[in-house]
Motif scaffolding. Structure first.
Motif, PDB file in Angstrom:
ATOM      1  N   VAL A   1      50.067  35.800  40.171  1.00  0.00           N
ATOM      2  CA  VAL A   1      49.962  37.011  40.987  1.00  0.00           C
ATOM      3  C   VAL A   1      51.301  37.745  40.971  1.00  0.00           C
ATOM      4  O   VAL A   1      52.346  37.128  41.183  1.00  0.00           O
TER       5      VAL A   1
ATOM      6  N   VAL B   1      48.677  29.106  42.974  1.00  0.00           N
ATOM      7  CA  VAL B   1      49.030  30.514  42.765  1.00  0.00           C
ATOM      8  C   VAL B   1      50.496  30.608  42.359  1.00  0.00           C
ATOM      9  O   VAL B   1      51.394  30.255  43.120  1.00  0.00           O
TER      10      VAL B   1
ATOM     11  N   VAL C   1      46.803  40.637  39.130  1.00  0.00           N
ATOM     12  CA  VAL C   1      46.445  39.208  39.034  1.00  0.00           C
ATOM     13  C   VAL C   1      46.125  38.920  37.569  1.00  0.00           C
ATOM     14  O   VAL C   1      45.364  39.660  36.941  1.00  0.00           O
TER      15      VAL C   1
ATOM     16  N   LEU D   1      40.902  40.422  44.387  1.00  0.00           N
ATOM     17  CA  LEU D   1      42.253  40.055  44.840  1.00  0.00           C
ATOM     18  C   LEU D   1      43.242  41.219  44.703  1.00  0.00           C
ATOM     19  O   LEU D   1      44.145  41.376  45.508  1.00  0.00           O
TER      20      LEU D   1
ATOM     21  N   VAL E   1      49.291  43.048  46.770  1.00  0.00           N
ATOM     22  CA  VAL E   1      49.053  42.467  45.438  1.00  0.00           C
ATOM     23  C   VAL E   1      49.086  43.580  44.398  1.00  0.00           C
ATOM     24  O   VAL E   1      48.336  44.557  44.484  1.00  0.00           O
TER      25      VAL E   1
ATOM     26  N   VAL F   1      46.379  35.569  49.291  1.00  0.00           N
ATOM     27  CA  VAL F   1      45.505  35.321  48.133  1.00  0.00           C
ATOM     28  C   VAL F   1      44.732  34.019  48.330  1.00  0.00           C
ATOM     29  O   VAL F   1      43.514  33.955  48.128  1.00  0.00           O
TER      30      VAL F   1
ATOM     31  N   ARG G   1      42.019  34.405  50.927  1.00  0.00           N
ATOM     32  CA  ARG G   1      40.903  35.182  50.383  1.00  0.00           C
ATOM     33  C   ARG G   1      40.029  34.311  49.461  1.00  0.00           C
ATOM     34  O   ARG G   1      38.805  34.376  49.514  1.00  0.00           O
TER      35      ARG G   1
END
Length: 304
Positions: free
Chosen positions: A260, A290, A241, A232, A238, A275, A278
């Protein structure tokens, strides 16, 4: 897993194939329960421990199939304010209890076999053979019913494992009957009942391990949070994480929560969507919570 859509589809998807699984389980339960009685009576009449062992295995099968069927019925009940995940977990609990019960049956049969090896009992090979062959046929039918179509439900898999064990149990009883008919050597019967016990223990351990790890909130199979974090963090936008937690409600319902931190100057909402997409595509996780960490906001503010 591509047939799952967003999370709300997942719930429907999870419930679409339930009636089919429920029907499979009901047919297998009827076959197993009916024949279990015949096998027990046959075992008592012929004096065969291998048949009684197989009937014992069939009893736990029957119990597991009934539990699984009941679990499917319960899982169809919607979530309520107290059980926000619904009743899906009941099926995992059913598999766990059922696995534990197999250990008890196995211990009893082993004890009985040891007693019989020290004091042999007369066994009627003919009666035993007829019952064992019929048992094999019933098990083959039940196994085919359970393994046709999708078989990734833990309960259907547990049930199919049981029936596979029964198949081998019936084969062991047939072999014992043939040996007794050919040579009159009765110790083969308790010896082969112990072979059935080993089969029972193997399936019991597998079911207890899988269902136990779900009940203990272990990460889903093949989910390594270090890999997931690295993957990620390679996504555009990003920054980092953290706090990844993953567990399963049932085997088919993995869940993940994480925090995140978006890279400075990126749209947090876009990063969040990226995210989640994915996670769905690379890790088959439909339901992810998230949390966006705003550690980067002061930096952006000072620049503005």
């Amino acid at each position: 897993m591509s047939h799952h859509g967003a999370h709300d589809h997942h719930t429907h998807d999870g419930h679409d194939h339930i009636p089919k699984n429920e029907r499979k389980i009901a047919i297998a339960a009827a076959l197993t329960g009916g024949f279990m009685v015949a096998e027990l009576v046959g075992g008592l009449l012929s004096g065969s421990l291998a048949l009684i062992a197989d009937a014992g295995h069939m009893l736990t099968d029957f119990a597991s199939l009934m539990l699984a069927w009941f679990a499917f019925r319960l899982a169809r009940r919607p979530a309520d304010w107290k059980r926000t995940y619904g009743f899906d977990r009941f099926s995992v609990l059913a598999a766990f209890v059922n696995g534990l019960s197999l250990f008890l049956i196995a211990a009893w049969i082993t004890w009985e076999a040891i007693e019989r090896l020290t004091a042999p009992v007369e066994v009627l090979g003919g009666t035993m053979l007829i019952i064992a062959v019929l048992g094999l046929l019933v098990n083959i039918v039940a196994f085919l019913v359970l393994t046709r179509g999708e078989g990734d439900n833990l309960n259907v898999r547990a049930a199919a494992l049981h029936v596979a064990g029964d198949l081998l149990g019936s084969v062991a009883a047939i072999v014992a009957a043939l040996v007794i008919l050919a040579t009159g050597w009765t110790p083969i019967d308790p010896i082969l009942s112990v072979v059935v016990v080993l089969i029972i223990l193997r399936s019991a351990w597998k079911v207890v391990r899988e269902s136990g790890s779900i009940l203990l909130e272990a990460a889903p199979d093949g989910f390594d949070r270090r890999k997931v974090a690295t993957d990620l963090e390679a996504l555009p936008g990003v920054d980092s994480v953290a706090h990844i937690h993953a567990w399963s409600v049932t085997q088919e319902r993995p869940m993940v929560t994480m925090e995140v931190t978006p890279a400075p100057g990126t749209d947090p909402q876009e990063v969040k969507t990226r995210v989640k997409t994915r996670l769905r595509e690379a890790f088959s996780i439909e339901h992810a919570t998230v949390e966006i960490s705003n550690a980067t906001v002061p930096a952006e503010a000072s620049r503005g």
